[in-house]
Design an enzyme around this catalytic site. Structure first.
Site, PDB file in Angstrom:
ATOM      1  N   ASN A  44      24.959  -7.623  40.314  1.00 54.99           N
ATOM      2  CA  ASN A  44      24.444  -7.282  38.985  1.00 54.99           C
ATOM      3  C   ASN A  44      23.002  -7.747  38.805  1.00 54.99           C
ATOM      4  OD1 ASN A  44      27.010  -6.319  38.179  1.00 54.99           O
ATOM      5  ND2 ASN A  44      27.661  -8.415  37.773  1.00 54.99           N
ATOM      6  N   HIS A 130      35.282  -4.624  27.934  1.00 56.52           N
ATOM      7  CA  HIS A 130      35.445  -5.697  28.925  1.00 56.52           C
ATOM      8  C   HIS A 130      36.585  -6.673  28.563  1.00 56.52           C
ATOM      9  CE1 HIS A 130      33.995  -9.382  31.117  1.00 56.52           C
ATOM     10  NE2 HIS A 130      33.611  -8.472  32.008  1.00 56.52           N
ATOM     11  N   GLU A 174      30.804  -1.786  24.087  1.00 56.95           N
ATOM     12  CA  GLU A 174      29.680  -2.116  24.954  1.00 56.95           C
ATOM     13  C   GLU A 174      28.618  -1.042  24.714  1.00 56.95           C
ATOM     14  OE1 GLU A 174      31.002  -2.648  29.047  1.00 56.95           O
ATOM     15  OE2 GLU A 174      32.855  -3.567  28.363  1.00 56.95           O
ATOM     16  N   SER A 178      30.541  -1.134  31.827  1.00 59.29           N
ATOM     17  CA  SER A 178      30.408  -1.727  33.155  1.00 59.29           C
ATOM     18  C   SER A 178      31.129  -0.942  34.246  1.00 59.29           C
ATOM     19  CB  SER A 178      30.887  -3.169  33.141  1.00 59.29           C
ATOM     20  OG  SER A 178      32.168  -3.256  32.595  1.00 59.29           O
ATOM     21  N   ASP A 203      28.118  -5.195  22.799  1.00 59.92           N
ATOM     22  CA  ASP A 203      27.926  -6.004  24.002  1.00 59.92           C
ATOM     23  C   ASP A 203      26.927  -5.282  24.909  1.00 59.92           C
ATOM     24  OD1 ASP A 203      28.162  -6.990  26.631  1.00 59.92           O
ATOM     25  OD2 ASP A 203      30.284  -7.503  26.404  1.00 59.92           O
ATOM     26  N   HIS A 206      25.143  -4.966  30.228  1.00 57.69           N
ATOM     27  CA  HIS A 206      24.561  -4.152  31.299  1.00 57.69           C
ATOM     28  C   HIS A 206      23.318  -3.377  30.878  1.00 57.69           C
ATOM     29  CE1 HIS A 206      27.763  -4.939  34.170  1.00 57.69           C
ATOM     30  NE2 HIS A 206      28.545  -4.954  33.119  1.00 57.69           N
ATOM     31  N   LYS A 237      23.077 -10.937  34.393  1.00 56.68           N
ATOM     32  CA  LYS A 237      22.968  -9.676  35.121  1.00 56.68           C
ATOM     33  C   LYS A 237      21.487  -9.353  35.369  1.00 56.68           C
ATOM     34  CE  LYS A 237      27.615  -8.653  34.227  1.00 56.68           C
ATOM     35  NZ  LYS A 237      28.597  -8.684  33.164  1.00 56.68           N
TER      36      LYS A 237
HETATM   37  C1  LIG Z   1      29.764  -9.397  32.823  1.00 59.41           C
HETATM   38  C2  LIG Z   1      30.197  -9.075  31.439  1.00 59.41           C
HETATM   39  C3  LIG Z   1      30.546 -10.082  30.545  1.00 59.41           C
HETATM   40  C4  LIG Z   1      30.676 -11.514  30.970  1.00 59.41           C
HETATM   41  O1  LIG Z   1      29.462 -12.108  31.209  1.00 59.41           O
HETATM   42  P1  LIG Z   1      29.391 -13.414  32.154  1.00 59.41           P
HETATM   43  O2  LIG Z   1      28.091 -14.012  31.800  1.00 59.41           O
HETATM   44  O3  LIG Z   1      29.470 -12.938  33.557  1.00 59.41           O
HETATM   45  O4  LIG Z   1      30.551 -14.280  31.781  1.00 59.41           O
HETATM   46  C5  LIG Z   1      30.822  -9.714  29.245  1.00 59.41           C
HETATM   47  N1  LIG Z   1      30.795  -8.419  28.839  1.00 59.41           N
HETATM   48  C6  LIG Z   1      30.504  -7.419  29.705  1.00 59.41           C
HETATM   49  C7  LIG Z   1      30.488  -6.019  29.218  1.00 59.41           C
HETATM   50  C8  LIG Z   1      30.205  -7.727  31.026  1.00 59.41           C
HETATM   51  O5  LIG Z   1      29.961  -6.738  31.885  1.00 59.41           O
END
Ligand SMILES: *Cc1c(COP(=O)(O)O)cnc(C)c1O
Length: 383
Positions: A44, A130, A174, A178, A203, A206, A237
């Site tokens: 990522n 997620h 999101e 993802s 969220d 990404h 990421k």
């Molecule tokens: C990776 C991810 C998370 C978690 O983030 P981390 O910092 O790896 O714990 C939360 N939400 C989404 C959509 C993600 O892809």
């Protein structure tokens, strides 16, 4: 004990057993596993910032100055000035009044959602959200309804039927998904949240660092920052580091500092990590060519693979190739590995049944030559 052994056996027979694979090193789009180096399509680290000399220098400097740990939780004595500097920068980056830093994206979603809604409330959540969002909803005790992926009409049907029965309501999605690499219909979500008196939580794990003129995310690209209540993102990421944040109103941040258990009961992120995060935000501003190159490469790969007849999804740096059966997807990944490409095969329950896939995570380091090699390799594989 026996039940656990049986569980593992069933998982294994279905091609669903998860195992750990130690990485020897990872460097500029390459990964070494066991004793072989591969081109890495599994990380990522979208902008390649985890290897950026500025981030590395920032971390070293912070260790020299502050040591290796923040030594306490934020509300005790682990609250460094650095944390506040970072929160100010994040608020500006996300065009919100304030921000709060969390130890990881998982902890952020778990803690924020369960602190903001409770048993008299309702959540409307995209079906593909997620796991950290799902766990936050479960922990909150709120009723929740899942709408079909990216389907604003289905969401409105649920809102019409259920919204009035509850006190507060939150819609969660999101912005870039993802597993499918596609975009949420943010404008529709905003219109619905306003029409049905809900709050909206997005969220941007990404999308942060990649979309929008300033690299803030899809919300910036669509000009919606002022109409969204809670904007979550991570440093883990595209920002090449670790940790996460919520950007929101001052009132929300104050409330979370007093109620959010994953924030309160965990040691603050160490100074080196905070310094990296500050440096990464700076680089998003100063090196826009990274995200521009990345999105061009993704567009190139997607259209080339579609032309060759592959079932490709997404509109981002995440390029999923849908295979279907679990074993077929694993075999595809194995054959690619033989040819020197490290790519993850995703299977249920991470993705829906019969939608096993290869997920190519593109980074700034994947130039056209590498992508052409990958396309050739994919075309040679027959299963
Ligand atoms: C990776 C991810 C998370 C978690 O983030 P981390 O910092 O790896 O714990 C939360 N939400 C989404 C959509 C993600 O892809």
């Amino acid at each position: 004990m026996e039940e656990r052994a049986e569980f593992l056996k069933i998982r294994s027979q279905a091609g669903l057993l998860r195992t750990l694979k130690p990485v020897v090193y990872r460097y500029h789009g390459r990964i070494c596993v066991e004793d072989r180096e591969y081109i890495d399509f599994s990380s990522n680290d979208y902008l390649g910032l985890s290897q950026h000399p500025k981030l590395i220098a920032a971390a070293k400097e912070a260790i020299d100055k502050f040591g290796t740990s923040s030594s306490a939780s934020r509300l005790m004595s682990g609250d460094l000035k650095l944390h506040h500097q970072l929160e100010e920068k994040v608020a500006e980056f996300k065009n919100q009044e304030a921000a709060l830093v969390f130890n990881s994206g998982y902890q952020a979603n778990l803690g924020i959602i369960s602190a903001l809604v409770g048993k008299d409330d309702v959540i409307f959540s995209d079906r593909l959200n997620h796991a950290s969002i799902i766990d936050g909803m479960l922990l909150s005790g709120a009723r929740f309804f899942r709408f079909q992926h990216n389907d604003a009409n289905h969401l409105e049907t649920l809102l019409k039927k259920e919204r009035k029965k509850f006190k507060q309501a939150m819609i969660i999605s999101e912005s870039i998904f993802s597993m499918d690499g596609d975009r949420a219909p943010l404008k529709d979500l905003v219109a619905l949240k306003e029409k049905y008196n809900c709050e909206l939580f997005i969220d941007e794990a990404h999308a942060s660092g990649i979309f929008g003129k300033n690299g803030s995310g899809l919300i910036e690209e669509e000009g919606l920052a002022k109409r969204i209540d809670f904007i979550m993102g991570t440093f883990s990421k595209a920002l090449g580091s670790f940790g996460a944040y919520l950007a929101a109103s001052k009132k929300t941040v104050k409330y979370l500092v007093n109620t959010c258990r994953s924030f309160i009961y965990s040691t603050a992120l160490p100074p080196a990590v905070i310094a990296c995060n500050l440096s990464a935000l700076d680089l998003i501003k100063k090196e826009p060519f990274r995200r521009e190159t990345l999105l061009r490469s993704a567009e190139y790969l997607r259209s080339a693979l579609k032309k060759k007849g592959f079932n490709i999804r997404g509109e981002s740096q995440i390029v999923p190739l849908i295979i279907g059966q679990n074993f077929k997807s694993i075999e595809f990944a194995r054959r690619l590995q033989e040819k020197g490409f490290w790519v993850l095969s995703l299977r249920p329950p991470t993705v829906p049944q019969k939608e096993a896939r290869l997920r190519f995570s593109l980074t700034y380091d994947h130039n056209k030559e590498i992508l052409e090699k990958l396309i050739d390799a994919l075309c040679q594989i027959r299963i």
